[in-house]
Enzyme design. Structure first.
Site, PDB file in Angstrom:
ATOM      1  N   HIS A  17       1.087  -1.054  -0.373  1.00 58.82           N
ATOM      2  CA  HIS A  17       0.000  -0.201   0.105  1.00 58.82           C
ATOM      3  C   HIS A  17       0.689   1.586  -0.083  1.00 58.82           C
ATOM      4  CE1 HIS A  17      -3.185  -2.271   2.360  1.00 58.82           C
ATOM      5  NE2 HIS A  17      -3.584  -2.704   0.301  1.00 58.82           N
ATOM      6  N   HIS A  18       2.259   1.246  -0.164  1.00 58.42           N
ATOM      7  CA  HIS A  18       3.101   2.373  -0.277  1.00 58.42           C
ATOM      8  C   HIS A  18       2.939   3.788  -1.372  1.00 58.42           C
ATOM      9  CE1 HIS A  18       5.633   0.292  -3.434  1.00 58.42           C
ATOM     10  NE2 HIS A  18       5.607   1.159  -3.748  1.00 58.42           N
ATOM     11  N   ARG A  19       2.005   2.770  -1.971  1.00 59.11           N
ATOM     12  CA  ARG A  19       1.603   4.014  -3.265  1.00 59.11           C
ATOM     13  C   ARG A  19      -0.417   3.258  -3.779  1.00 59.11           C
ATOM     14  NH1 ARG A  19       4.755   7.323  -7.138  1.00 59.11           N
ATOM     15  NH2 ARG A  19       6.531   7.435  -5.962  1.00 59.11           N
TER      16      ARG A  19
ATOM     17  N   LYS B 149      -2.882  -2.420  -7.659  1.00 56.09           N
ATOM     18  CA  LYS B 149      -2.541  -2.510  -9.176  1.00 56.09           C
ATOM     19  C   LYS B 149      -2.453  -4.118  -9.715  1.00 56.09           C
ATOM     20  CE  LYS B 149      -4.492  -1.176 -13.378  1.00 56.09           C
ATOM     21  NZ  LYS B 149      -5.042  -2.387 -13.713  1.00 56.09           N
TER      22      LYS B 149
ATOM     23  N   LYS C 260       7.506  -4.965 -10.473  1.00 56.04           N
ATOM     24  CA  LYS C 260       6.970  -3.928 -11.696  1.00 56.04           C
ATOM     25  C   LYS C 260       6.786  -2.652 -11.649  1.00 56.04           C
ATOM     26  CE  LYS C 260       4.860  -7.625 -13.598  1.00 56.04           C
ATOM     27  NZ  LYS C 260       3.871  -8.783 -14.259  1.00 56.04           N
TER      28      LYS C 260
ATOM     29  N   ASP D 241       8.321   2.557 -13.013  1.00 57.16           N
ATOM     30  CA  ASP D 241       7.441   3.735 -12.873  1.00 57.16           C
ATOM     31  C   ASP D 241       6.633   4.372 -12.665  1.00 57.16           C
ATOM     32  OD1 ASP D 241      10.147   4.952 -11.562  1.00 57.16           O
ATOM     33  OD2 ASP D 241      10.856   5.425 -13.214  1.00 57.16           O
TER      34      ASP D 241
ATOM     35  N   LYS E 172      -3.302  -8.581  -7.051  1.00 61.35           N
ATOM     36  CA  LYS E 172      -3.353  -9.475  -7.958  1.00 61.35           C
ATOM     37  C   LYS E 172      -4.506 -10.471  -7.371  1.00 61.35           C
ATOM     38  CE  LYS E 172      -1.724 -11.258 -11.494  1.00 61.35           C
ATOM     39  NZ  LYS E 172      -0.562 -10.512 -13.063  1.00 61.35           N
TER      40      LYS E 172
ATOM     41  N   SER F  31      -2.285   0.234 -18.777  1.00 60.07           N
ATOM     42  CA  SER F  31      -3.373  -0.069 -18.099  1.00 60.07           C
ATOM     43  C   SER F  31      -3.244   0.917 -16.988  1.00 60.07           C
ATOM     44  CB  SER F  31      -3.177  -1.548 -17.108  1.00 60.07           C
ATOM     45  OG  SER F  31      -3.739  -1.906 -17.201  1.00 60.07           O
TER      46      SER F  31
END
Ligand code: NAD
Length: 473
Positions: free
Chosen positions: A65-67, A71, A95, A100, A107, A364
């Site tokens: 959850h650092h960003r 996804k 990945k 970046d 997943k 994506s």
């Protein structure tokens, strides 16, 4: 939690992490936080198939959850299990950092074989799975954004979007709750081919370095490179098609579920795809010979081997027989950590999954941005650019007294369409990331493979995110 089906996939990923960790200079506690899966949601739900109730096993794992949002794709396969989904979610975090893309990794997995269900039944399962995710707040444009993976595609993503909007009517950014959607359902042009196209851009860059190719006994450039592909699904097909059409690669061997075929003079991938569609199999393709077993594809002598099916394909028991000079890990985790040690000793160049198959998540990301901006890329500037280029050509004509031909004028005055911008953004992303990884491998003493270099790159970026976020006060 190792599993016989995938030879300890998560353990393999974490072994690679451990190999790179000492090179990062990050605190041990921070490394531990980066390594673990933050949330694991395991579910069981009933679906009525005909007169029968089936209890479906499914997962969604958010690794980091650092960003936000997190996804990652959704896999439909009979082999899905918690460890596999955790490993895949973990790879997603690294990945995204490598290319970046500002997301945490996630997943999903549903333990079914899509072949066993009709489209209507698959729709029922997909909608129910989405409902479970909504109930637990595991989906949303700012929370967690799924995409296609093995066994799923644009069709499933459209069902997910429709289910989400049914529950979240009025949410203005709802279309960003999932990517890989059909273009007419808030998707983006170029997403279907994105992972394969990304593999191609990565390969093109990797084989362009004279010294690196010399070490493998190869000439630089894609033209004429022989290629073997395992899995003619979304990733394998597009990698083959684009490498053949745009790179001039020669595809000599292809394997699918039903078997493998070989032709030393090359196999036309587009024709093979049509052949499979009409006959139901890649076997008996004109000009090619059927091989005894599908797994022989991994042992064919070739310049580039593209495993594009599932994890754990090249293991300690067959790594010695691999005769490819380059392995492009289009699938996630096709080479186990044990096999990698053997292959590196043999001098094989392995371009790691968490870099080379990042084209899918990159596009994506573009799709998600498009959904949040509510506008197609290129809409604002296309005509302006076209007019500017046209004025320039007019000026050159006036100054030189010569006329530019219609074909040249059309070429020179073209404004970028969405597909042009997507491809350009993807190529830029794949090339830049490769250069960063290659540079680390070249400059850092003790780093001898691209996977360790890719890990170092990812961990440093994630570590710096954590530090600036002040997660550890
Ligand atoms: P897909 O379902 O479209 O295709 C996979 C193909 O592999 C299928 O046609 C299947 O029949 C075939 N296959 C399965 N086992 C095989 C075997 N033993 N030998 C030969 N063929 C076999 O899936 P996909 O989306 O192309 O995904 C393939 C791999 O790429 C997975 O590891 C996935 O995680 C990874 N990946 C996919 C994406 C994406 O955007 N779809 C992105 C990144 C990574």
């Amino acid at each position: 939690m190792s599993n016989a089906n995938n030879g300890g996939f998560l353990e393999s990923v974490n072994r690679n992490f451990d190999k790179a960790a000492p090179f990062t200079g990050l605190h041990r506690g921070l490394l531990e936080q980066i390594k673990v899966c933050n949330s694991v949601y395991q579910m069981r739900f009933p679906v009525k198939i005909g007169s029968e109730y089936r209890v479906i096993e499914a997962y969604r794992v958010q690794h980091s959850h650092h960003r936000l949002p997190t996804k990652g794709g959704i896999r439909y396969s009979q082999k899905v299990n918690q460890e596999e989904v955790m490993a895949l979610a973990t790879l997603m975090t690294y990945k995204c950092a490598i290319v970046d893309v500002p997301f945490g990794g996630a997943k999903g997995g549903v333990r079914i074989s899509p072949r066993d269900y009709t489209p209507a039944q698959l729709q029922k399962i997909t909608r129910r799975y989405t409902t479970e995710l909504i109930r637990k707040n595991f989906i949303g444009p700012g929370i967690d954004v799924p995409a296609p993976d093995y066994g799923t595609g644009a069709r499933e993503m459209a069902w997910i979007l429709d289910t989400y909007t049914t529950f979240k009517g009025g949410e203005i950014d709802a279309a960003g709750c999932v990517t890989g959607k059909p273009v007419n359902q808030s998707g983006i042009r170029g997403r279907t081919e994105a992972t394969g196209r990304g593999v191609f851009y990565a390969l093109k860059e990797a084989v362009s370095y004279k010294d690196d190719m010399k070490a493998l006994g190869l000439e630089p450039g894609m033209e004429g490179k022989t290629m073997a592909i395992q899995g003619l699904g979304n990733v394998g097909y597009h990698t083959g098609l684009i490498s053949q059409k745009e790179g001039g690669a020669k595809i000599i061997c292809v394997a699918e579920y039903e078997g493998a075929i070989y032709n030393k003079d090359g196999i036309d991938i587009e024709k093979l795809f049509k052949h499979r569609k009409s006959t139901g199999s890649i076997l008996d393709f004109p000009g090619a010979k059927n091989m005894k077993q599908r797994k022989e594809v991994l042992e064919v002598e070739c310049d580039i081997l593209v495993p594009a099916a599932l994890e754990g394909q090249i293991r300690s028991d067959n790594a010695d027989r691999v005769r490819a000079k380059i392995i492009a890990e289009a699938a996630n985790g096709p080479v186990t950590a044990d096999a990698e040690e053997i292959l590196l000793k043999k001098g094989v160049m392995i371009i790691p999954d968490m870099y080379i198959n990042a084209g899918g998540v990159t596009v994506s990301y573009f799709e998600w941005l498009k959904n949040l901006s509510h506008m197609r890329f290129g809409r604002m500037e296309k005509r302006f650019d076209q007019n500017t280029y046209s004025n320039l050509v007019d000026l050159i004509e006036r100054m030189t007294g010569k006329t530019v031909g219609l074909k040249e004028r059309t070429f020179l005055t073209r404004g970028a369409e969405e597909i042009d911008l997507v491809r350009s953004g993807l190529e830029e992303t794949m090339v830049t990331a490769y250069q960063q990884i290659r540079e680390i491998k070249k400059r850092r003493k003790g780093v001898e493979d691209l996977r360790t270099a890719a890990f170092i790159n990812a961990l440093k970026k994630i570590g710096s995110d954590y530090e600036t976020l002040g997660i550890f006060p």
